[in-house]
Write a protein that holds these residues in place. Sequence first.
Motif, PDB file in Angstrom:
ATOM      1  N   UNK A 113      60.088   7.560  59.501  1.00 11.76           N
ATOM      2  CA  UNK A 113      60.358   6.589  58.432  1.00 11.76           C
ATOM      3  C   UNK A 113      59.508   5.339  58.607  1.00 11.76           C
ATOM      4  N   UNK A 114      59.323   4.898  59.839  1.00  9.67           N
ATOM      5  CA  UNK A 114      58.489   3.723  60.088  1.00  9.67           C
ATOM      6  C   UNK A 114      57.043   3.983  59.704  1.00  9.67           C
ATOM      7  N   UNK A 115      56.558   5.183  60.029  1.00 11.07           N
ATOM      8  CA  UNK A 115      55.177   5.520  59.680  1.00 11.07           C
ATOM      9  C   UNK A 115      54.973   5.492  58.165  1.00 11.07           C
ATOM     10  N   UNK A 116      55.925   6.066  57.440  1.00  8.89           N
ATOM     11  CA  UNK A 116      55.828   6.068  55.983  1.00  8.89           C
ATOM     12  C   UNK A 116      55.949   4.660  55.426  1.00  8.89           C
ATOM     13  N   UNK A 117      56.812   3.851  56.013  1.00  6.11           N
ATOM     14  CA  UNK A 117      57.006   2.485  55.535  1.00  6.11           C
ATOM     15  C   UNK A 117      55.764   1.641  55.767  1.00  6.11           C
TER      16      UNK A 117
ATOM     17  N   UNK B 147      48.398  10.297  46.137  1.00  5.95           N
ATOM     18  CA  UNK B 147      49.414   9.253  46.185  1.00  5.95           C
ATOM     19  C   UNK B 147      49.062   8.303  47.326  1.00  5.95           C
ATOM     20  N   UNK B 148      49.135   7.023  47.054  1.00  3.76           N
ATOM     21  CA  UNK B 148      48.828   6.007  48.052  1.00  3.76           C
ATOM     22  C   UNK B 148      50.099   5.598  48.784  1.00  3.76           C
ATOM     23  N   UNK B 149      49.946   5.143  50.040  1.00  7.39           N
ATOM     24  CA  UNK B 149      51.108   4.679  50.786  1.00  7.39           C
ATOM     25  C   UNK B 149      51.814   3.525  50.120  1.00  7.39           C
ATOM     26  N   UNK B 150      51.072   2.708  49.380  1.00 11.92           N
ATOM     27  CA  UNK B 150      51.693   1.582  48.683  1.00 11.92           C
ATOM     28  C   UNK B 150      52.542   2.045  47.510  1.00 11.92           C
ATOM     29  N   UNK B 151      52.447   3.332  47.149  1.00 12.61           N
ATOM     30  CA  UNK B 151      53.307   3.873  46.091  1.00 12.61           C
ATOM     31  C   UNK B 151      54.716   4.168  46.604  1.00 12.61           C
ATOM     32  N   UNK B 152      54.920   4.091  47.930  1.00 16.75           N
ATOM     33  CA  UNK B 152      56.256   4.264  48.496  1.00 16.75           C
ATOM     34  C   UNK B 152      56.955   2.915  48.487  1.00 16.75           C
ATOM     35  N   UNK B 153      58.047   2.843  47.763  1.00 19.13           N
ATOM     36  CA  UNK B 153      58.778   1.581  47.669  1.00 19.13           C
ATOM     37  C   UNK B 153      59.625   1.350  48.912  1.00 19.13           C
TER      38      UNK B 153
ATOM     39  N   UNK C 186      62.491   8.898  51.044  1.00 18.08           N
ATOM     40  CA  UNK C 186      61.378   8.161  50.459  1.00 18.08           C
ATOM     41  C   UNK C 186      61.719   7.841  49.010  1.00 18.08           C
ATOM     42  N   UNK C 187      61.538   6.616  48.630  1.00 15.10           N
ATOM     43  CA  UNK C 187      61.709   6.208  47.243  1.00 15.10           C
ATOM     44  C   UNK C 187      60.391   5.633  46.754  1.00 15.10           C
ATOM     45  N   UNK C 188      59.862   6.201  45.677  1.00 16.62           N
ATOM     46  CA  UNK C 188      58.563   5.793  45.162  1.00 16.62           C
ATOM     47  C   UNK C 188      58.715   4.711  44.094  1.00 16.62           C
ATOM     48  N   UNK C 189      57.652   3.980  43.891  1.00 11.31           N
ATOM     49  CA  UNK C 189      57.595   3.066  42.755  1.00 11.31           C
ATOM     50  C   UNK C 189      57.511   3.897  41.475  1.00 11.31           C
ATOM     51  N   UNK C 190      57.620   3.235  40.330  1.00 14.69           N
ATOM     52  CA  UNK C 190      57.539   3.971  39.062  1.00 14.69           C
ATOM     53  C   UNK C 190      56.204   4.704  38.941  1.00 14.69           C
ATOM     54  N   UNK C 191      55.128   3.988  39.259  1.00 16.91           N
ATOM     55  CA  UNK C 191      53.808   4.626  39.186  1.00 16.91           C
ATOM     56  C   UNK C 191      53.669   5.699  40.259  1.00 16.91           C
ATOM     57  N   UNK C 192      54.198   5.419  41.450  1.00 13.53           N
ATOM     58  CA  UNK C 192      54.111   6.395  42.526  1.00 13.53           C
ATOM     59  C   UNK C 192      54.904   7.649  42.230  1.00 13.53           C
ATOM     60  N   UNK C 193      56.065   7.501  41.586  1.00 12.29           N
ATOM     61  CA  UNK C 193      56.872   8.665  41.241  1.00 12.29           C
ATOM     62  C   UNK C 193      56.145   9.583  40.272  1.00 12.29           C
ATOM     63  N   UNK C 194      55.407   9.000  39.319  1.00 13.50           N
ATOM     64  CA  UNK C 194      54.650   9.810  38.374  1.00 13.50           C
ATOM     65  C   UNK C 194      53.510  10.549  39.086  1.00 13.50           C
ATOM     66  N   UNK C 195      52.838   9.847  40.001  1.00 20.22           N
ATOM     67  CA  UNK C 195      51.758  10.486  40.758  1.00 20.22           C
ATOM     68  C   UNK C 195      52.303  11.636  41.604  1.00 20.22           C
ATOM     69  N   UNK C 196      53.451  11.389  42.244  1.00 17.43           N
ATOM     70  CA  UNK C 196      54.045  12.404  43.106  1.00 17.43           C
ATOM     71  C   UNK C 196      54.471  13.627  42.294  1.00 17.43           C
ATOM     72  N   UNK C 197      55.034  13.399  41.126  1.00 21.99           N
ATOM     73  CA  UNK C 197      55.434  14.513  40.264  1.00 21.99           C
ATOM     74  C   UNK C 197      54.203  15.295  39.806  1.00 21.99           C
TER      75      UNK C 197
END
Length: 600
Positions: free
Chosen positions: A370-374, A281-287, A305-316
Amino acid sequence: MVAPKKGKNASAPSRPGRSLALILIAIVALTGGMFASGHTTPRLGIDLAGGTSITLRAVPEAGQESAINKTNMDTAVDIMERRVNGLGVSEAEVQTQGDRNIIVNIPKGTNSEEARQQVGTTAKLYFRPVVATELSGANATGSPSPSATGNPSDKASDKATDKATDKATDGQDKATDEGGASSTPSDAASASATGQGRAASDALKADPSPSATASDGASPSPSGSAAGDAKLQQQYAALDCTKAADRAKSGDGSKPGDSMVACGQNSQGQWQKYVLGPASVDGTDIDKSEAVLNTQTGAGWTVTMKFTDAGGKKFADITGKLAKNQSPQNQFAIVLDNEVVSDPYVSQALTGGSAEISGNFDQEEAQGLANMLSYGALPLTFKEDSVTTVTAALGGEQLKAGLIAGAIGLVLVVLYLLIYYRGLSFIAVTSLLVSAGLTYVIMSLLGPTIGFALNLPAVCGAIVAIGITADSFIVYFERVRDEIREGRTLRPAVERAWPRARRTILVSDFVSFLAAAVLFIVTVGKVQGFAFTLGLTTLLDVVVVFLFTKPLLTLMARRKFFASGHKWSGLDPKSLGAKPPLRRARRTSRPAGPVDPKEA
């Protein structure tokens, strides 16, 4: 008859000994603290000590102009500080300038080219599966086994892990999301997740205990897909995360699709090393990621953390695969700039598209994570506007020139005081020395305390302060001389002059301090050094005048040299044109009645 209340009028004698004793105690205490701290000289800024100053300008991605805001800029500063510190740089300064610029000041002795590469690139954040992990360096008591019976690592870069360790026996962290996804860092004691109203216990766990150690102390070999990479195994075996140079180089050249070695710090402050698989999962997948106070479950401060649609699928997908493994192969590492900042492990697929990290955080710790993840998804890049290199020789010349200018100004002030005020100049010069001593000691202490660095504008502020301080003495002296011109003797003149002089000094210093405060707030960079020094010396001027100059003049007024109005005292009534004391003429009383015209 009621006796009038006793009070202290303007001409009543004061007790100067107490004030002098108080300021003497303060000077001794501050000086003792300076020597005890080992910082006996002020910390010098980049323009005096030499080094490299880099100016970076934030540039948003197309359509993301609103991304340039205070929160994102502060996060960028935190990331850059981590990068610079990873190079082993001490006393580097990273600060915002205006609303879109960041200034990085790196002192001499650092590879400026490497520093430019580190601070000028966008942060990279990835979620990678953990293949193997163990304590690194001299603090390692053994080597963990990456087999199914091994325990997960105790990684956490957050200070919150210390709290979680203390509560490991009975603490419980909870995570909830809209679709059942949950995430808990390894600094937590235990975890549970709920999704769509159903409890999913042990959806993600974290163990605060240290990583398991092999009984024979042998170092493990990475297992999994990375095990066949002989070069990676060699890097893992040779990696010593206790060394800053090794940490800075770990992961260099690795691509998101490659396996890599990395370092991270656990809750006991020990460094651990990792073998990590390709990024899933890429950091840009975090919305979006933010710190939230969770009062419903009692988890306290958490990180969502809230993922993008594509990021949520990768995370799952990655959590579903990891849940089938045993520790530590059921962990994934959150890697920021090739450093592991968290390594939670899972027991089931997390399909909700969002997650909540809890680990007994306080507000500051939760916001930091949270800042690091953002920042991994931050739509900002930085372009290099300017790079200024200041050699140590040039910095030394600037400091020397500043000190010479200050010395010239001080000498001119002293000469003026000697010529015009004669004996009173002793009090003024002594007060200036006390003020200069206090300024030096406080600046030396502020370096290690708040990171204050004495730059060239700050030196200019100290020079300007010489005139401000001398002006306060002059105001008081002239008030005393005015009282003598009115025919009063010295001792009552000193006391009667003080209230009026005090008001004038306070008003003048308040205006100077207000100007310094406004300048400090509205400006950035080196100009703030000027404003800070000006404000500091203005406050010290009030302290010195009230606790030293006035009490000392009160004591000197009791000495014959000053009290008698010696011609070299600066208080000679004759040279001041003093008038004799005014005396009220007596009038002869007359009986009431008509006035004789002749007398009229």
